[in-house]
Design a protein around this motif. Structure first.
Motif, short mmCIF file in Angstrom:
data_model
loop_
_atom_site.label_atom_id
_atom_site.label_comp_id
_atom_site.label_asym_id
_atom_site.label_seq_id
_atom_site.Cartn_x
_atom_site.Cartn_y
_atom_site.Cartn_z
N GLY A 24 56.57 -36.45 2.07
CA GLY A 24 55.32 -37.03 1.62
C GLY A 24 54.46 -35.98 0.92
N PRO A 25 53.29 -36.37 0.39
CA PRO A 25 52.42 -35.43 -0.33
C PRO A 25 51.99 -34.23 0.50
CG PRO A 25 51.73 -37.70 -0.69
CD PRO A 25 52.77 -37.74 0.39
N ASP A 26 51.94 -34.35 1.81
CA ASP A 26 51.51 -33.26 2.68
C ASP A 26 52.69 -32.49 3.26
OD1 ASP A 26 48.86 -33.99 2.29
OD2 ASP A 26 48.95 -35.45 3.94
N GLY A 27 53.90 -32.83 2.84
CA GLY A 27 55.09 -32.18 3.39
C GLY A 27 55.41 -30.88 2.70
N PHE A 61 56.85 -38.71 -4.15
CA PHE A 61 55.70 -38.01 -4.72
C PHE A 61 56.12 -36.78 -5.51
CE2 PHE A 61 52.58 -34.58 -4.30
CZ PHE A 61 51.49 -35.15 -4.93
N TRP A 62 57.04 -35.98 -4.96
CA TRP A 62 57.41 -34.72 -5.62
C TRP A 62 58.28 -34.97 -6.84
CZ3 TRP A 62 54.26 -31.20 -4.30
CH2 TRP A 62 53.75 -31.16 -3.00
N PHE A 63 59.05 -36.04 -6.84
CA PHE A 63 59.81 -36.39 -8.04
C PHE A 63 58.86 -36.82 -9.17
CE2 PHE A 63 63.07 -36.84 -4.80
CZ PHE A 63 64.18 -36.29 -5.44
N GLU A 64 57.82 -37.54 -8.81
CA GLU A 64 56.83 -37.94 -9.80
C GLU A 64 56.13 -36.73 -10.40
OE1 GLU A 64 52.71 -40.59 -10.10
OE2 GLU A 64 53.87 -40.53 -8.24
N LYS A 65 55.78 -35.76 -9.55
CA LYS A 65 55.15 -34.53 -10.03
C LYS A 65 56.08 -33.75 -10.95
CE LYS A 65 51.83 -32.63 -8.72
NZ LYS A 65 50.48 -32.50 -9.31
N GLY A 73 53.49 -32.04 -14.66
CA GLY A 73 52.26 -31.46 -14.15
C GLY A 73 52.47 -30.36 -13.14
N GLY A 74 53.72 -30.09 -12.81
CA GLY A 74 54.00 -29.05 -11.83
C GLY A 74 54.19 -27.69 -12.49
N ILE A 75 54.83 -26.81 -11.77
CA ILE A 75 55.06 -25.46 -12.29
C ILE A 75 56.10 -25.49 -13.40
CG2 ILE A 75 55.84 -23.15 -11.68
CD1 ILE A 75 54.82 -23.64 -8.86
N VAL A 76 57.12 -26.35 -13.28
CA VAL A 76 58.22 -26.41 -14.23
C VAL A 76 58.17 -27.73 -14.97
CG1 VAL A 76 60.71 -26.36 -14.50
CG2 VAL A 76 59.64 -24.92 -12.77
N ASN A 77 58.28 -27.67 -16.30
CA ASN A 77 58.41 -28.87 -17.12
C ASN A 77 59.89 -29.18 -17.24
OD1 ASN A 77 58.46 -30.86 -19.07
ND2 ASN A 77 56.83 -29.92 -20.29
N ILE A 78 60.37 -30.13 -16.43
CA ILE A 78 61.80 -30.38 -16.35
C ILE A 78 62.36 -30.89 -17.67
CG2 ILE A 78 61.50 -32.75 -15.52
CD1 ILE A 78 64.19 -30.24 -14.38
N GLY A 79 61.56 -31.65 -18.42
CA GLY A 79 62.04 -32.16 -19.71
C GLY A 79 62.27 -31.05 -20.71
N ALA A 80 61.30 -30.14 -20.84
CA ALA A 80 61.43 -29.03 -21.77
C ALA A 80 62.56 -28.09 -21.35
CB ALA A 80 60.12 -28.26 -21.87
N ALA A 81 62.69 -27.88 -20.04
CA ALA A 81 63.77 -27.03 -19.54
C ALA A 81 65.13 -27.63 -19.85
CB ALA A 81 63.61 -26.82 -18.03
N PHE A 82 65.26 -28.95 -19.72
CA PHE A 82 66.53 -29.61 -20.02
C PHE A 82 66.86 -29.48 -21.50
CE2 PHE A 82 68.81 -33.43 -21.41
CZ PHE A 82 69.96 -33.31 -20.65
N VAL A 83 65.87 -29.64 -22.37
CA VAL A 83 66.11 -29.53 -23.82
C VAL A 83 66.53 -28.12 -24.18
CG1 VAL A 83 65.01 -29.66 -26.09
CG2 VAL A 83 64.58 -31.43 -24.40
N ARG A 84 65.87 -27.12 -23.61
CA ARG A 84 66.24 -25.73 -23.88
C ARG A 84 67.66 -25.44 -23.39
NH1 ARG A 84 60.93 -24.66 -22.08
NH2 ARG A 84 61.74 -24.04 -20.04
#
Length: 207
Positions: free
Chosen positions: A34-37, A49-53, A58-69
């Motif tokens: 959960g959000p507090d876990g 929640f963490w998959f949405e982040k 909005g998190g530390i890593v932009n998974i989309g940009a990392a995948f493209v690179r």
């Protein structure tokens, strides 16, 4: 009836697989916290929640940009590996001075621990940065930041793993290659490029 040694070895293999993949499985389960876990058991709620982040960027890593690179780098590594491996396979069909030393250098990364190879690559490109700042042209040294990047040190690190496998595969293919096909093409008037394009390349392509 299976012997007791079979069950003992099966248990040992199961523990070995659990040792390899246990941390990854634990992280996967904890990702549904959960959000507090956090990274602790027992889990504090269950949610996405963490998959949405992660996918929102909005998190530390932009998974989309990392995948493209990663995809871009993978495509470049594939092309460079194929080009160098095929060229080396053709070159090693004839003996030349230093062939054995060059072969062992090319496949050395399969033997040398990966941490040593990675440190060596990092030090090499850092040395290039220092040389550029010390001896490079003023107009280039002022704007230069670093040689360490996706298609420089990143490309070099990936090639240390892909090239040995590509070379070994091409050596195995050309060791079984019948040169009579090339001789027949040359007898029919084909140029070296035509022989490679229409005879050698179709034969060595994967099927």
């Amino acid at each position: 009836m299976r012997s007791k040694s079979f069950y003992a070895l099966a248990l040992f293999f199961g523990l070995y697989v659990l040792f390899l993949y246990g941390p990854m499985i634990a992280i996967f389960i904890l990702s549904f916290q959960g959000p507090d876990g956090g990274l602790t058991f027992p889990m504090n709620g269950v949610s996405l929640f963490w998959f949405e982040k992660l996918f929102s960027g909005g998190g530390i890593v932009n998974i989309g940009a990392a995948f493209v690179r990663s995809l871009k780098l993978g495509l470049v590594v594939m092309v460079v590996t194929v080009a160098i491996s095929v060229s080396a396979g053709l070159a090693f069909r004839k003996s030349f001075r230093g062939a054995a030393a060059l072969f062992y250098i090319a496949v050395a990364s399969l033997i040398v621990p990966s941490i040593i190879t990675s440190l060596g690559i990092a030090l090499e490109f850092r040395l290039l940065d220092d040389l550029m700042k010390a001896y490079g042209p003023d107009w280039l040294a002022e704007t230069h930041t670093t040689f360490m990047g996706l298609f420089t040190s990143g490309l070099g690190a990936h090639l240390t793993w892909t090239l040995p496998f590509g070379l070994l595969i091409m050596f195995a293919i050309f060791n079984r290659f019948n040169p009579a096909y090339e001789e027949a093409a040359r007898d029919l008037g084909a140029t070296p490029w035509q022989t490679f394009r229409f005879v050698v390349l179709p034969i060595i392509l994967p099927r």
